[in-house]
Design a protein around this motif. Structure first.
Motif: not given
Length: 67
Positions: A7-8, A10-12, A14-16
């Motif tokens: 999850p972390a 993917m967030q980094a 995709l979002r970051g």
């Protein structure tokens, strides 16, 4: 299964980093670490010493690169 915090990561990615999902899933863990700036030996900033090293290795010969 593995020690990855998906999850972390993917967030980094995709979002970051703004990666598309298919681009994210094509990356190896090493490539993702490099993009995130935390690969072993990676510097977060280009310091003067490294700039001087690059200038010595790739001197400006006055020729513009092709675009």
């Amino acid at each position: 299964m593995s020690g990855f915090d998906w999850p972390a990561l993917m967030q980094a990615g995709l979002r970051g980093l703004g990666l598309r999902p298919d681009d994210f899933w094509r990356l190896t863990p090493a490539e993702l670490r490099l993009l995130l700036g935390n690969a072993p030996g990676a510097e977060t900033r280009l310091g003067r010493a490294r700039l001087d090293e690059l200038l010595a290795t790739y001197p400006d010969d006055g020729v513009s690169p092709r675009t």
